[in-house]
Scaffold this motif. Structure first.
Motif, PDB file in Angstrom:
ATOM      1  N   ASN A  42      18.524  42.568  55.464  1.00 29.11           N
ATOM      2  CA  ASN A  42      19.130  43.172  56.590  1.00 29.11           C
ATOM      3  C   ASN A  42      19.015  44.593  56.260  1.00 29.11           C
ATOM      4  OD1 ASN A  42      21.554  45.012  57.536  1.00 29.11           O
ATOM      5  ND2 ASN A  42      21.751  43.135  58.942  1.00 29.11           N
ATOM      6  N   LYS A  43      18.273  45.217  56.958  1.00 26.84           N
ATOM      7  CA  LYS A  43      17.804  46.696  56.784  1.00 26.84           C
ATOM      8  C   LYS A  43      18.938  47.715  56.761  1.00 26.84           C
ATOM      9  CE  LYS A  43      13.982  48.711  58.671  1.00 26.84           C
ATOM     10  NZ  LYS A  43      13.021  49.262  59.719  1.00 26.84           N
ATOM     11  N   GLN A  44      20.085  47.547  57.482  1.00 24.24           N
ATOM     12  CA  GLN A  44      20.956  48.434  57.278  1.00 24.24           C
ATOM     13  C   GLN A  44      21.735  48.057  55.909  1.00 24.24           C
ATOM     14  OE1 GLN A  44      21.420  50.110  60.309  1.00 24.24           O
ATOM     15  NE2 GLN A  44      22.970  51.577  59.005  1.00 24.24           N
ATOM     16  N   LYS A  45      21.915  47.071  55.504  1.00 22.54           N
ATOM     17  CA  LYS A  45      22.452  46.556  54.181  1.00 22.54           C
ATOM     18  C   LYS A  45      21.536  47.132  52.951  1.00 22.54           C
ATOM     19  CE  LYS A  45      25.444  44.517  51.515  1.00 22.54           C
ATOM     20  NZ  LYS A  45      26.854  44.635  51.447  1.00 22.54           N
ATOM     21  N   LEU A  46      20.192  47.110  53.281  1.00 18.45           N
ATOM     22  CA  LEU A  46      19.256  47.661  52.182  1.00 18.45           C
ATOM     23  C   LEU A  46      19.509  49.254  52.197  1.00 18.45           C
ATOM     24  CD1 LEU A  46      15.994  45.735  52.876  1.00 18.45           C
ATOM     25  CD2 LEU A  46      17.616  45.359  51.030  1.00 18.45           C
ATOM     26  N   ILE A  47      19.555  49.822  53.176  1.00 21.81           N
ATOM     27  CA  ILE A  47      20.181  51.343  53.375  1.00 21.81           C
ATOM     28  C   ILE A  47      21.097  51.581  52.549  1.00 21.81           C
ATOM     29  CG2 ILE A  47      20.226  53.324  54.637  1.00 21.81           C
ATOM     30  CD1 ILE A  47      18.490  51.979  56.764  1.00 21.81           C
ATOM     31  N   GLU A  48      22.291  50.784  52.766  1.00 22.08           N
ATOM     32  CA  GLU A  48      23.363  50.929  52.168  1.00 22.08           C
ATOM     33  C   GLU A  48      23.472  51.026  50.770  1.00 22.08           C
ATOM     34  OE1 GLU A  48      26.497  48.556  53.547  1.00 22.08           O
ATOM     35  OE2 GLU A  48      26.200  49.535  55.668  1.00 22.08           O
ATOM     36  N   GLU A  49      22.574  49.885  50.366  1.00 18.09           N
ATOM     37  CA  GLU A  49      22.504  49.455  48.537  1.00 18.09           C
ATOM     38  C   GLU A  49      21.607  50.794  48.149  1.00 18.09           C
ATOM     39  OE1 GLU A  49      20.526  46.093  47.951  1.00 18.09           O
ATOM     40  OE2 GLU A  49      21.910  44.685  49.299  1.00 18.09           O
ATOM     41  N   LEU A  50      20.549  51.219  48.758  1.00 18.70           N
ATOM     42  CA  LEU A  50      19.969  52.608  48.254  1.00 18.70           C
ATOM     43  C   LEU A  50      20.873  53.780  48.097  1.00 18.70           C
ATOM     44  CD1 LEU A  50      17.015  53.472  47.592  1.00 18.70           C
ATOM     45  CD2 LEU A  50      16.781  54.163  49.962  1.00 18.70           C
ATOM     46  N   GLY A  51      21.800  53.673  49.233  1.00 21.66           N
ATOM     47  CA  GLY A  51      22.720  54.838  48.994  1.00 21.66           C
ATOM     48  C   GLY A  51      23.460  54.635  48.017  1.00 21.66           C
ATOM     49  N   SER A  52      24.023  53.428  47.502  1.00 17.10           N
ATOM     50  CA  SER A  52      24.722  53.225  46.282  1.00 17.10           C
ATOM     51  C   SER A  52      24.018  53.580  45.082  1.00 17.10           C
ATOM     52  CB  SER A  52      25.345  51.714  46.486  1.00 17.10           C
ATOM     53  OG  SER A  52      25.992  51.458  47.491  1.00 17.10           O
ATOM     54  N   PHE A  53      22.618  53.398  45.201  1.00 15.97           N
ATOM     55  CA  PHE A  53      21.870  53.578  43.790  1.00 15.97           C
ATOM     56  C   PHE A  53      21.795  54.792  43.560  1.00 15.97           C
ATOM     57  CE2 PHE A  53      17.882  54.640  42.230  1.00 15.97           C
ATOM     58  CZ  PHE A  53      17.398  54.022  41.103  1.00 15.97           C
ATOM     59  N   LEU A  54      21.910  55.767  44.467  1.00 10.96           N
ATOM     60  CA  LEU A  54      21.697  57.193  44.548  1.00 10.96           C
ATOM     61  C   LEU A  54      23.189  57.966  44.020  1.00 10.96           C
ATOM     62  CD1 LEU A  54      19.362  58.206  47.102  1.00 10.96           C
ATOM     63  CD2 LEU A  54      18.729  57.957  45.030  1.00 10.96           C
ATOM     64  N   ARG A  55      24.180  57.209  44.374  1.00 10.96           N
ATOM     65  CA  ARG A  55      25.572  57.926  44.116  1.00 10.96           C
ATOM     66  C   ARG A  55      26.022  57.471  42.581  1.00 10.96           C
ATOM     67  NH1 ARG A  55      26.396  56.169  49.555  1.00 10.96           N
ATOM     68  NH2 ARG A  55      26.773  57.569  50.864  1.00 10.96           N
ATOM     69  N   LYS A  56      25.072  56.572  41.989  1.00  9.47           N
ATOM     70  CA  LYS A  56      25.505  56.321  40.381  1.00  9.47           C
ATOM     71  C   LYS A  56      25.216  57.522  39.575  1.00  9.47           C
ATOM     72  CE  LYS A  56      24.872  51.295  40.503  1.00  9.47           C
ATOM     73  NZ  LYS A  56      24.079  50.282  40.028  1.00  9.47           N
ATOM     74  N   SER A  57      26.080  57.955  38.702  1.00 13.74           N
ATOM     75  CA  SER A  57      26.067  59.286  38.141  1.00 13.74           C
ATOM     76  C   SER A  57      24.833  59.384  37.205  1.00 13.74           C
ATOM     77  CB  SER A  57      27.199  59.564  37.514  1.00 13.74           C
ATOM     78  OG  SER A  57      27.447  58.284  36.334  1.00 13.74           O
TER      79      SER A  57
END
Length: 704
Positions: A42-57
């Motif tokens: 799901n593209k929307q889910k992939l974008i959320e996962e990408l955002g979570s990737f970038l939020r990792k310190s």
């Protein structure tokens, strides 16, 4: 959506940007950071996962540690410039970065998910934005000092910091009183005037010319049929302003302006001047400060919604020296000429010379205050020949009391005036009496006035009063009405002069007011003059009060602790290359992953996955004709840019070997193949023979 915070709205905008990307680009970015995509997805889910990737310190720290100083500059420019594009960023840096360099940097920052492109749905405008996921970090490291770099002085300046002074302004006003016929039709001083200025003012012709035209544009002086005349009411209003404000208004008055535009320009200049530290800025950095202020203070709040808009302010074109700005006011005055005017009018002085030869400008020391603290002092002497020497220390308002009846003889540290019959008669014309002149001189004189002074002034006044020519409205009344009229308290404020018993010169400005005054004094009569337009009273100049907003570098967060480290970047990339070399990969996989390392996309070894590579040939050169054709055709089909290196058979033409542009078509003629390309940033359509191209590279990306 309306209830979301500005930051949350920008995050939504960033997600929508990713959702709208072409699928091949979207999935390539996802694979680079998240690995192979598992189906179903799901593209929307992939974008959320990408955002979570970038939020990792650890990922954020790695991404930021790979920033070099040029990339930090570009990110800061994107933050502070209004609607930044490649062209505006290049212009902002005064051409120190090339178009190809900026294009490649922004594309790379986009690949690294630090920047994305925004398109306004209403206007079609495309420009860059910072990834809002990094807002908390960017707020700390992207501060004005990143762009407003303090130069190192290679040599101290010998340039004098002796801009215009109240004494010079007053002396020149005296000169204008005496010499109304100052300028030719082209606006330059007449030859005889130049000779007179040199004798009295020395080498101050240029600054006096600027002063004259500032006063003309401020309507303090009026160029009419009889030459230059001073508007006394506007002059008094101008002189009542603090010294700092006077200089601001003079600097920005390069043309006639509306009241609102005058204030807008003066406020901008005030903020620029106050942002310059004691160590100074070069001219290019001053221009940058101006652009940052414009973006901060003149933009309409933009919450970042797709389709939202704000006022457009174009970037300073410092190369031309005449930058222009869009709606919200014409700010083309922010230019080389403005800097020169600031020096002439004493707002800036040349502190020194930088290593590259650029002048370093700073505020005078001590800086000019927004408050005028000048008070009346005993600063003048009068000798028996009626020569008046005035030392510095009076405000412009105080000096104007003197120059209305004095004639300038010589301008120096102490200004020498003379009380002549002509200058004294001028004072009488301006409404001064004998006592007024004597009292002003006594107020500022260090010593007792010469005994012959009052006798001489009184004698000139008798001569002046022996015959007078009046122009205006005269009220005549019968003798039996005189006593009644003169007992009326309204008479005194309405009568300019009693010409004879029962004959009064009225202080009115038109027919309608004359009729009203006659009626007000008790004379209703049938033959009233016809109404004409009433003369408007002169409007003064507004003060520029300090606001509560901090300057560009006045708060503690101005200085950033973040220092780019080429050593750390090199260590990280070596670590990733070592990890790559230990892997068993096909050549094209290893080549693509090495490219990602070099472009700082790989943040940790887990991203080195050969299965995420979708090999595409993006460059070709030398004798590989078919390869060059393939790369060009691929760029045309994907609307990508091309970097081209070509050989020029005509050695006499000094043409760059490198070119950046958008390929439009491949054309054939007489058995030869040609590429038609739209160059950037020139937007010139040009044709090159493909066989003579030595190297061609497709630049992937979405920024256009």
């Amino acid at each position: 959506m309306d209830n979301l915070s500005p930051h949350a709205k920008r995050v939504v905008e960033w997600r929508e940007h990713f959702f709208s990307l072409p699928e091949n680009i979207f999935f390539e970015i996802i694979r680079m950071y998240l690995g192979n995509i598992k189906t179903p997805f799901n593209k929307q889910k992939l974008i959320e996962e990408l955002g979570s990737f970038l939020r990792k310190s650890e990922h954020r720290e790695a991404a930021l540690s790979l920033l070099d100083s040029a990339e930090l500059d570009v990110l800061a420019a994107i933050k502070f410039i209004e609607k930044p594009t490649c062209e505006k960023i290049i212009s902002f840096f005064g051409g120190s970065y090339s178009y190809a360099f900026i294009y490649d940097k922004v594309l790379n920052l986009e690949e690294r998910l630090l920047v994305y492109t925004f398109q306004n749905k209403n206007t079609g405008e495309r420009y860059f934005r910072l990834n809002p996921i990094f807002d908390d970090v960017f707020d700390k490291i992207l501060v004005p000092s990143v762009l407003l770099k303090k130069p190192e002085i290679s040599e101290k300046s010998d340039f004098p910091c002796d801009g215009i002074t109240p004494e010079l302004i007053a002396a020149f006003i005296s000169f204008v009183y005496e010499n109304a016929d100052l300028i030719k039709a082209d606006g330059e001083f007449k030859k005889k005037v130049l000779y007179d200025i040199e004798n009295r003012f020395g080498n101050k012709e240029k600054i006096l010319h600027e002063l004259l035209f500032a006063f003309l544009n401020l309507s303090v002086a009026i160029d009419g049929k009889g030459g230059i005349k001073i508007d006394e009411e506007k002059l008094s209003s101008f002189a009542s302003l603090p010294d700092f404000t006077q200089r601001l208004y003079m600097c920005v008055s390069t043309e006639h302006l509306t009241r609102g535009e005058l204030v807008r320009r003066a406020k901008l200049l005030k903020n620029i001047i106050k942002s310059i530290p004691e160590t100074g800025y070069t001219k290019d950095i001053v221009f940058r400060a101006a652009e940052i202020f414009l973006a901060r203070e003149n933009s309409v709040p933009d919450m970042g919604l797709v389709g939202s808009g704000s006022r457009f302010l174009s970037i300073i074109s410092s190369a031309a020296g005449t930058p222009s700005f869009g709606t919200g006011g014409d700010f083309s005055f922010v230019s080389d000429k403005l800097i020169e005017s600031c020096v002439h009018f004493g707002l800036l002085c040349v502190r020194g010379i930088a290593a590259d030869g650029a002048k370093i400008y700073s505020q005078p020391q001590p800086p000019l205050s927004s408050e005028d603290s000048a008070m009346a002092k005993k600063v003048l002497t009068v000798d028996s020949a009626l020569s008046v020497r005035v030392m510095p220390g009076l405000s412009l308002t105080e000096l104007l009391e003197l120059v209305r009846f004095l004639e300038i003889k010589e301008f120096d540290t102490a200004v020498t005036f003379e009380l002549t019959k002509e200058s004294c008669l001028r004072g009488f014309d301006l409404g001064l009496g004998v006592d007024d002149i004597i009292n002003v001189l006594e107020k500022y004189s260090c010593y007792e006035l010469p005994q012959n002074l009052r006798f001489t002034v009184d004698d000139w006044h008798k001569s002046y009063s022996s015959a007078s020519i009046f122009k205006g409205y005269v009220l005549c009344v019968e003798s039996d009405k005189i006593s009644v009229l003169e007992s009326n308290p309204k008479l005194k404020k309405r009568v300019s002069k009693i010409l004879a018993p029962g004959v009064y010169l009225l202080d009115v400005s038109g027919d309608e007011e004359a009729s009203f005054v006659a009626s007000e004094l008790g004379f209703d009569y049938a033959g009233s003059v016809k109404t004409v337009k009433k003369k408007e009273r002169a409007v003064g100049y507004p003060e520029l009060y300090d606001d509560d907003s901090p300057g560009l570098c006045e708060n503690p967060s101005c200085e950033s602790d973040f220092v780019p480290s080429e050593e750390k970047i090199g260590e990280h990339q070596k670590k990733m290359r070592d990890a790559l070399s230990s892997m068993s990969l096909r050549d094209e996989q290893a080549e693509e992953l090495l490219l990602r390392i070099n472009r700082k996309i790989i943040l940790f070894p887990g991203q080195l996955d050969g299965d995420t590579v979708r090999y595409e040939r993006n460059e070709a050169g030398g004798m590989d004709f078919s390869g060059k054709i393939h790369v060009i055709e691929s760029a045309i089909s994907s609307s990508s840019m091309l970097e081209v290196e070509f050989s020029n058979p005509d050695e006499s033409r000094k043409e760059s070997s490198f070119l950046l542009g958008k390929p439009l078509s491949i054309e054939k003629e007489n058995g030869l193949s040609y590429i038609r390309i739209l160059t950037e940033p020139e937007k010139d359509e040009r044709i090159f023979e493909i066989g003579r191209i030595s190297f061609v590279k497709k630049i992937r990306g979405t920024i256009f």
